[in-house]
Design a protein around this motif. Structure first.
Motif, mmCIF file in Angstrom:
data_model
loop_
_atom_site.group_PDB
_atom_site.id
_atom_site.type_symbol
_atom_site.label_atom_id
_atom_site.label_comp_id
_atom_site.label_asym_id
_atom_site.label_seq_id
_atom_site.Cartn_x
_atom_site.Cartn_y
_atom_site.Cartn_z
ATOM 1 N N SER A 146 0.917 -1.248 -0.077
ATOM 2 C CA SER A 146 -0.060 -0.135 0.071
ATOM 3 C C SER A 146 0.723 1.408 -0.012
ATOM 4 O O SER A 146 0.341 2.218 0.452
ATOM 5 C CB SER A 146 -1.007 0.118 1.365
ATOM 6 N N GLN A 147 1.856 1.341 -0.591
ATOM 7 C CA GLN A 147 3.103 2.529 -0.391
ATOM 8 C C GLN A 147 2.566 3.297 -1.570
ATOM 9 O O GLN A 147 1.764 2.968 -2.495
ATOM 10 C CB GLN A 147 4.392 1.955 -0.741
ATOM 11 N N LEU A 148 3.004 4.777 -1.182
ATOM 12 C CA LEU A 148 3.013 5.728 -2.153
ATOM 13 C C LEU A 148 4.104 5.835 -2.725
ATOM 14 O O LEU A 148 5.191 5.978 -1.990
ATOM 15 C CB LEU A 148 2.413 6.960 -1.483
ATOM 16 N N LEU A 149 4.225 5.719 -4.032
ATOM 17 C CA LEU A 149 5.482 5.816 -4.854
ATOM 18 C C LEU A 149 5.567 7.084 -5.802
ATOM 19 O O LEU A 149 4.702 7.573 -6.540
ATOM 20 C CB LEU A 149 5.433 4.719 -6.035
ATOM 21 N N ASP A 150 6.678 7.671 -5.429
ATOM 22 C CA ASP A 150 7.020 9.029 -6.151
ATOM 23 C C ASP A 150 8.229 8.603 -7.038
ATOM 24 O O ASP A 150 9.298 8.344 -6.680
ATOM 25 C CB ASP A 150 7.535 10.136 -5.009
ATOM 26 N N LEU A 151 7.621 8.575 -8.411
ATOM 27 C CA LEU A 151 8.861 8.326 -9.632
ATOM 28 C C LEU A 151 9.977 8.878 -9.562
ATOM 29 O O LEU A 151 11.021 8.633 -10.015
ATOM 30 C CB LEU A 151 7.998 8.029 -10.736
ATOM 31 N N ALA A 152 9.664 10.233 -9.115
ATOM 32 C CA ALA A 152 10.970 11.227 -9.341
ATOM 33 C C ALA A 152 11.967 10.821 -8.322
ATOM 34 O O ALA A 152 13.354 11.119 -8.561
ATOM 35 C CB ALA A 152 10.408 12.720 -8.843
ATOM 36 N N GLN A 153 11.665 9.880 -7.346
ATOM 37 C CA GLN A 153 12.884 9.652 -6.480
ATOM 38 C C GLN A 153 13.470 8.267 -7.066
ATOM 39 O O GLN A 153 14.660 7.994 -6.790
ATOM 40 C CB GLN A 153 12.087 9.177 -5.022
ATOM 41 N N VAL A 154 13.039 7.651 -8.031
ATOM 42 C CA VAL A 154 13.506 6.447 -8.775
ATOM 43 C C VAL A 154 14.492 7.134 -9.997
ATOM 44 O O VAL A 154 15.492 6.519 -9.962
ATOM 45 C CB VAL A 154 12.453 5.655 -9.557
ATOM 46 N N ALA A 155 14.277 8.198 -10.787
ATOM 47 C CA ALA A 155 14.795 8.701 -11.644
ATOM 48 C C ALA A 155 14.505 10.032 -11.983
ATOM 49 O O ALA A 155 13.359 10.436 -12.062
ATOM 50 C CB ALA A 155 14.639 7.898 -12.915
ATOM 51 N N GLU A 156 15.429 10.897 -12.162
ATOM 52 C CA GLU A 156 15.084 12.470 -12.458
ATOM 53 C C GLU A 156 14.208 12.620 -13.748
ATOM 54 O O GLU A 156 13.526 13.558 -13.637
ATOM 55 C CB GLU A 156 16.528 13.170 -12.524
ATOM 56 N N ALA A 189 21.770 -1.107 -17.616
ATOM 57 C CA ALA A 189 21.270 0.122 -17.226
ATOM 58 C C ALA A 189 20.048 0.018 -16.439
ATOM 59 O O ALA A 189 19.385 0.583 -15.522
ATOM 60 C CB ALA A 189 21.178 0.802 -18.379
ATOM 61 N N ARG A 190 19.116 -0.907 -17.138
ATOM 62 C CA ARG A 190 17.876 -1.063 -16.711
ATOM 63 C C ARG A 190 17.884 -2.055 -15.444
ATOM 64 O O ARG A 190 16.921 -1.701 -14.411
ATOM 65 C CB ARG A 190 17.099 -2.239 -17.763
ATOM 66 N N GLN A 191 18.743 -2.673 -14.979
ATOM 67 C CA GLN A 191 18.786 -3.323 -13.696
ATOM 68 C C GLN A 191 19.325 -2.309 -12.785
ATOM 69 O O GLN A 191 18.897 -2.404 -11.616
ATOM 70 C CB GLN A 191 19.966 -4.377 -13.883
ATOM 71 N N ALA A 192 20.029 -1.300 -13.165
ATOM 72 C CA ALA A 192 20.393 -0.383 -11.992
ATOM 73 C C ALA A 192 19.175 0.639 -11.814
ATOM 74 O O ALA A 192 18.960 0.801 -10.614
ATOM 75 C CB ALA A 192 21.398 0.624 -12.762
ATOM 76 N N LEU A 193 18.218 0.582 -12.779
ATOM 77 C CA LEU A 193 17.155 1.362 -12.448
ATOM 78 C C LEU A 193 15.963 0.502 -11.443
ATOM 79 O O LEU A 193 15.394 1.041 -10.824
ATOM 80 C CB LEU A 193 16.344 1.431 -13.785
ATOM 81 N N PHE A 194 16.146 -0.737 -11.822
ATOM 82 C CA PHE A 194 15.424 -2.020 -11.158
ATOM 83 C C PHE A 194 16.022 -1.699 -9.451
ATOM 84 O O PHE A 194 15.213 -1.527 -8.447
ATOM 85 C CB PHE A 194 15.533 -3.036 -11.460
ATOM 86 N N ARG A 195 17.175 -1.274 -9.494
ATOM 87 C CA ARG A 195 17.754 -1.561 -7.895
ATOM 88 C C ARG A 195 17.219 -0.168 -7.293
ATOM 89 O O ARG A 195 17.030 -0.316 -6.047
ATOM 90 C CB ARG A 195 19.291 -1.640 -8.120
ATOM 91 N N ARG A 196 17.103 0.833 -7.973
ATOM 92 C CA ARG A 196 16.718 2.193 -7.362
ATOM 93 C C ARG A 196 15.219 2.239 -7.140
ATOM 94 O O ARG A 196 14.803 2.395 -6.124
ATOM 95 C CB ARG A 196 17.087 3.187 -8.318
ATOM 96 N N LEU A 197 14.352 1.384 -7.875
ATOM 97 C CA LEU A 197 12.970 1.310 -7.675
ATOM 98 C C LEU A 197 12.880 0.476 -6.205
ATOM 99 O O LEU A 197 12.221 0.862 -5.432
ATOM 100 C CB LEU A 197 12.309 0.412 -8.853
ATOM 101 N N CYS A 198 13.839 -0.765 -6.198
ATOM 102 C CA CYS A 198 13.684 -1.290 -5.028
ATOM 103 C C CYS A 198 14.275 -0.502 -3.633
ATOM 104 O O CYS A 198 13.286 -0.618 -2.743
ATOM 105 C CB CYS A 198 14.436 -2.626 -4.989
ATOM 106 N N GLY A 199 15.120 0.142 -3.835
ATOM 107 C CA GLY A 199 15.428 1.220 -3.004
ATOM 108 C C GLY A 199 14.354 2.175 -2.565
ATOM 109 O O GLY A 199 14.063 2.248 -1.039
ATOM 110 N N VAL A 200 13.663 2.731 -3.384
ATOM 111 C CA VAL A 200 12.757 3.580 -2.957
ATOM 112 C C VAL A 200 11.636 2.948 -2.412
ATOM 113 O O VAL A 200 11.113 3.287 -1.471
ATOM 114 C CB VAL A 200 12.228 4.232 -4.170
ATOM 115 N N LEU A 201 11.362 1.570 -2.625
ATOM 116 C CA LEU A 201 10.021 0.874 -2.084
ATOM 117 C C LEU A 201 10.476 0.258 -0.933
ATOM 118 O O LEU A 201 9.607 -0.575 -0.250
ATOM 119 C CB LEU A 201 9.787 -0.218 -3.157
ATOM 120 N N GLY A 202 11.883 0.224 -0.383
ATOM 121 C CA GLY A 202 12.201 -0.349 0.628
ATOM 122 C C GLY A 202 12.193 -1.927 0.507
ATOM 123 O O GLY A 202 12.295 -2.754 1.693
ATOM 124 N N LEU A 203 12.664 -2.427 -0.506
ATOM 125 C CA LEU A 203 12.914 -3.976 -1.088
ATOM 126 C C LEU A 203 14.279 -4.033 -0.915
ATOM 127 O O LEU A 203 14.828 -3.050 -1.743
ATOM 128 C CB LEU A 203 11.856 -4.360 -2.044
#
Length: 343
Positions: A146-156, A189-203
């Motif tokens: 149920s998190q709120l995701l702000d995509l700006a935190q994943v990539a500028e 590069a997509r894997q790096a994006l995936f890792r940033r997404l996980c970090g933002v989601l706390g996974l």
């Protein structure tokens, strides 16, 4: 038709002996089953149309063994196609894509029963050994609850805030991510994006990577499968079969063959259309590409004399009940389809 109503109808049909009658009437037809991934953790709850639990897959294989459906190789099926020269109730097991779960979860179930199978590998992520971004990103959005995701935190370059508890907003967030990922230069590069997404989601991206969730097997694992009786075959390199030109299609097949060559199968001659997509004009290309057969995602049995380049399959999944599976295998659903009725 609502599933509850369908299941009642199927129970009555089975008790009335219609499954047994259908099996006798379709005994000379070939059944080709299609599977995709096997869940390593909870992926069958995330996307049950793509990932199946190891328990459900084992139960399907038990059913084939218990009911006496002879499981044959795809080579034998194609060789027997002109005259329908197969055992009664002959069945082929095919698996698409190349997920690690196929190696970890499906091979033991097949091996324990002595069943051969064909595994069609799309080789881009097989080569790269990263998570398959579009599936993995969707998975972690689902895992986030149920998190709120702000995509700006994943990539500028991204923006937007999404309530992930809402399926519509979660899908919209995934589309933004996937569209952006397509602009990146490579899988790393997509894997790096995936890792940033996980970090933002706390996974924990590292845990997902170590468990190889939403990732493909590698060369050594594919070699093991080939040696165990699971025949490695073609599924294109980038999971596409371009219709714009023969040269583009040939490049996909050549790249696929090149990537799979280290597995050690010298006869890469069977193909599965990625996502079942192809055009009639492409059928004439397959012989020129050294391809002897191609499977579709069209539901139905294969009969003597059918085209080897439009082999129909039954796409089994976690969403299909054991009774529906039995109705399909018996030929009950097939006879309904031949009568012109949709299921």
């Amino acid at each position: 038709m609502k599933k509850a109503v369908l299941l009642v109808i199927l129970r009555v049909a089975k008790l009335a002996g219609l499954f047994g009658l259908a099996r006798r009437l379709t005994a000379r037809d070939l059944r080709i089953l299609c599977y995709h991934g096997a869940a390593l953790r909870d992926e069958h709850h995330f996307r049950p149309s793509l990932f199946m639990s190891k328990e459900t897959f084992a139960a399907r294989m038990d059913f084939l063994h218990r009911q006496g459906y002879p499981v044959i190789t795809l080579d034998a099926a194609v060789d027997g196609l002109p005259q329908g020269d197969w055992p009664r109730g002959a069945t082929v097991v095919t698996i698409d894509d190349g997920w690690f779960g196929t190696y970890r979860q499906m091979q033991p179930a097949l091996g324990a029963r002595g069943f051969p199978a064909t595994l069609y590998i799309a080789s881009y992520y097989f080569d790269r050994q990263t998570q398959v971004f579009n599936v993995a990103a969707n998975y972690v959005l689902w895992r986030a609850g149920s998190q709120l995701l702000d995509l700006a935190q994943v990539a500028e370059a991204l923006s937007g805030r999404y309530e992930l508890a809402d399926a519509g907003q979660r899908a919209a967030a995934w589309r933004c991510l996937d569209d952006f990922a397509e602009t990146l230069e490579n899988a790393e590069a997509r894997q790096a994006l995936f890792r940033r997404l996980c970090g933002v989601l706390g996974l924990d991206a590292g845990e997902i990577e170590r468990e190889r969730i939403c990732a493909f097997m590698g060369i050594e694992e594919a070699r093991e499968l080939q040696a165990s009786g699971i025949d490695i075959q073609l599924h294109s390199h980038r999971h596409r079969f371009p219709a714009e030109s023969f040269e583009a299609a040939r490049a996909e097949i050549e790249d696929n063959r090149r990537a799979l060559a280290p597995v050690g199968n010298p006869a890469l001659r069977h193909f599965c259309y990625p996502s079942g997509d192809y055009e009639a004009g492409q059928l004439a290309w397959l012989g020129r590409l050294g391809i002897a057969s191609a499977t579709t995602t069209d539901r139905g049995f294969t009969r003597a004399g059918d085209s080897p380049y439009e082999l129909r399959r039954f796409l089994d999944s976690e969403e299909i009940s054991s009774l529906e599976f039995e109705a399909e295998m018996s030929g009950f659903f097939e006879l309904i389809r031949r009568g012109g009725y949709a299921i």
